[in-house]
Design a protein around this motif. Structure first.
Motif, PDB file in Angstrom:
ATOM      1  N   LEU A   3     -29.490 -33.139 -25.516  1.00  0.00           N
ATOM      2  CA  LEU A   3     -29.387 -32.392 -26.460  1.00  0.00           C
ATOM      3  C   LEU A   3     -28.080 -31.407 -26.417  1.00  0.00           C
ATOM      4  O   LEU A   3     -27.759 -31.063 -25.499  1.00  0.00           O
ATOM      5  N   VAL A   4     -27.435 -31.367 -27.476  1.00  0.00           N
ATOM      6  CA  VAL A   4     -26.019 -30.785 -27.665  1.00  0.00           C
ATOM      7  C   VAL A   4     -25.950 -29.605 -28.728  1.00  0.00           C
ATOM      8  O   VAL A   4     -26.320 -30.114 -29.988  1.00  0.00           O
ATOM      9  N   GLU A   5     -25.900 -28.352 -28.480  1.00  0.00           N
ATOM     10  CA  GLU A   5     -26.247 -27.342 -29.438  1.00  0.00           C
ATOM     11  C   GLU A   5     -24.298 -26.991 -29.749  1.00  0.00           C
ATOM     12  O   GLU A   5     -23.756 -27.461 -29.206  1.00  0.00           O
ATOM     13  N   SER A   6     -24.412 -26.547 -31.027  1.00  0.00           N
ATOM     14  CA  SER A   6     -23.211 -26.096 -31.765  1.00  0.00           C
ATOM     15  C   SER A   6     -23.464 -24.802 -32.478  1.00  0.00           C
ATOM     16  O   SER A   6     -24.704 -24.801 -32.968  1.00  0.00           O
ATOM     17  N   GLY A   7     -22.377 -24.091 -33.014  1.00  0.00           N
ATOM     18  CA  GLY A   7     -22.444 -23.301 -34.016  1.00  0.00           C
ATOM     19  C   GLY A   7     -22.694 -21.937 -33.484  1.00  0.00           C
ATOM     20  O   GLY A   7     -22.748 -20.843 -34.428  1.00  0.00           O
ATOM     21  N   GLY A   8     -22.551 -21.398 -32.241  1.00  0.00           N
ATOM     22  CA  GLY A   8     -22.602 -20.236 -31.747  1.00  0.00           C
ATOM     23  C   GLY A   8     -21.439 -19.588 -32.067  1.00  0.00           C
ATOM     24  O   GLY A   8     -20.166 -20.316 -32.550  1.00  0.00           O
ATOM     25  N   GLY A   9     -21.230 -18.194 -31.939  1.00  0.00           N
ATOM     26  CA  GLY A   9     -20.043 -17.502 -32.021  1.00  0.00           C
ATOM     27  C   GLY A   9     -20.227 -15.971 -32.057  1.00  0.00           C
ATOM     28  O   GLY A   9     -21.111 -15.642 -31.498  1.00  0.00           O
ATOM     29  N   SER A  10     -19.172 -15.268 -32.696  1.00  0.00           N
ATOM     30  CA  SER A  10     -19.292 -13.775 -32.614  1.00  0.00           C
ATOM     31  C   SER A  10     -19.621 -13.324 -34.133  1.00  0.00           C
ATOM     32  O   SER A  10     -18.628 -14.022 -35.093  1.00  0.00           O
ATOM     33  N   VAL A  11     -20.371 -12.473 -34.461  1.00  0.00           N
ATOM     34  CA  VAL A  11     -20.355 -12.058 -35.650  1.00  0.00           C
ATOM     35  C   VAL A  11     -20.717 -10.633 -35.887  1.00  0.00           C
ATOM     36  O   VAL A  11     -21.364 -10.084 -34.600  1.00  0.00           O
ATOM     37  N   GLN A  12     -20.474  -9.770 -36.697  1.00  0.00           N
ATOM     38  CA  GLN A  12     -21.003  -8.561 -36.882  1.00  0.00           C
ATOM     39  C   GLN A  12     -22.362  -8.142 -37.094  1.00  0.00           C
ATOM     40  O   GLN A  12     -22.797  -9.029 -37.932  1.00  0.00           O
ATOM     41  N   ALA A  13     -22.934  -7.096 -36.796  1.00  0.00           N
ATOM     42  CA  ALA A  13     -24.383  -6.947 -37.073  1.00  0.00           C
ATOM     43  C   ALA A  13     -24.574  -7.126 -38.847  1.00  0.00           C
ATOM     44  O   ALA A  13     -23.727  -6.534 -39.488  1.00  0.00           O
ATOM     45  N   GLY A  14     -25.729  -7.718 -39.037  1.00  0.00           N
ATOM     46  CA  GLY A  14     -25.849  -7.917 -40.478  1.00  0.00           C
ATOM     47  C   GLY A  14     -25.484  -9.071 -40.859  1.00  0.00           C
ATOM     48  O   GLY A  14     -25.768  -9.626 -41.862  1.00  0.00           O
ATOM     49  N   GLY A  15     -24.624  -9.730 -40.028  1.00  0.00           N
ATOM     50  CA  GLY A  15     -23.932 -11.205 -40.552  1.00  0.00           C
ATOM     51  C   GLY A  15     -25.191 -12.298 -40.284  1.00  0.00           C
ATOM     52  O   GLY A  15     -26.191 -12.189 -39.794  1.00  0.00           O
ATOM     53  N   SER A  16     -24.404 -13.603 -40.369  1.00  0.00           N
ATOM     54  CA  SER A  16     -25.459 -14.790 -40.189  1.00  0.00           C
ATOM     55  C   SER A  16     -24.689 -15.709 -39.510  1.00  0.00           C
ATOM     56  O   SER A  16     -23.391 -15.819 -39.444  1.00  0.00           O
ATOM     57  N   LEU A  17     -25.326 -16.659 -38.881  1.00  0.00           N
ATOM     58  CA  LEU A  17     -24.873 -17.938 -38.101  1.00  0.00           C
ATOM     59  C   LEU A  17     -25.774 -18.913 -38.300  1.00  0.00           C
ATOM     60  O   LEU A  17     -27.237 -18.822 -38.242  1.00  0.00           O
ATOM     61  N   ARG A  18     -25.411 -20.207 -38.206  1.00  0.00           N
ATOM     62  CA  ARG A  18     -26.371 -21.107 -38.293  1.00  0.00           C
ATOM     63  C   ARG A  18     -26.048 -22.042 -36.813  1.00  0.00           C
ATOM     64  O   ARG A  18     -24.939 -22.793 -36.869  1.00  0.00           O
ATOM     65  N   LEU A  19     -27.036 -22.229 -35.851  1.00  0.00           N
ATOM     66  CA  LEU A  19     -26.856 -22.991 -34.951  1.00  0.00           C
ATOM     67  C   LEU A  19     -27.592 -24.476 -35.062  1.00  0.00           C
ATOM     68  O   LEU A  19     -28.379 -24.663 -36.006  1.00  0.00           O
ATOM     69  N   SER A  20     -26.961 -25.536 -34.665  1.00  0.00           N
ATOM     70  CA  SER A  20     -27.251 -26.949 -34.831  1.00  0.00           C
ATOM     71  C   SER A  20     -27.609 -27.565 -33.365  1.00  0.00           C
ATOM     72  O   SER A  20     -26.960 -27.157 -32.401  1.00  0.00           O
ATOM     73  N   CYS A  21     -28.334 -28.441 -33.370  1.00  0.00           N
ATOM     74  CA  CYS A  21     -28.794 -28.904 -31.961  1.00  0.00           C
ATOM     75  C   CYS A  21     -28.796 -30.690 -32.349  1.00  0.00           C
ATOM     76  O   CYS A  21     -29.649 -30.981 -33.161  1.00  0.00           O
TER      77      CYS A  21
END
Length: 123
Positions: free
Chosen positions: A4-22
């Motif tokens: 299993l290999v994850e990607s998509g993490g990072g830094s964001v400000q409160a209220g923002g969005s991120l999409r993680l993939s595996c």
């Protein structure tokens, strides 16, 4: 053995969005996302079971903000995270099971884990 290999993490400000993939090395019909913040136990965030129909389960702390999904091949898992809060900061892990639990569950301990991806939400 399942890789299993994850990607998509990072830094964001409160209220923002991120999409993680595996990306999974083989199709898995039952998968989940866990997270672990410093000094805290690893906790289940979202789970999906795609057998005949798709069912999902979420931790109370992320309901209405996070969405877990599969692609048609069941080799890609996603976690759409909206309205992020500083308390969502953690290492997020993709996980899979040798055999699907009888029902979607955040309690059943997975058999396979990814290496994790860091999510940092600043206020």
């Amino acid at each position: 053995q399942v890789q299993l290999v994850e990607s998509g993490g990072g830094s964001v400000q409160a209220g923002g969005s991120l999409r993680l993939s595996c990306a999974a090395s083989i199709s898995k019909f039952c998968m989940s996302w866990f997270r672990q913040a410093p000094g805290k136990e690893r906790e289940g965030v979202a789970a999906i079971r795609s057998i005949l129909s798709t069912t999902t389960d979420y931790a109370d702390s992320v309901k209405g903000r996070f969405t877990i999904s599969h692609d048609n091949t069941k080799k890609m898992l996603y976690l759409q995270m909206n309205s992020l809060k500083p308390e969502d900061s953690a290492v997020y892990y993709c996980a899979a099971y040798t055999f699907c639990p009888a029902s979607v569950s955040l309690i059943t301990r997975p058999d396979y884990w990814g290496q994790g991806t860091q999510v940092t939400v600043s206020s």
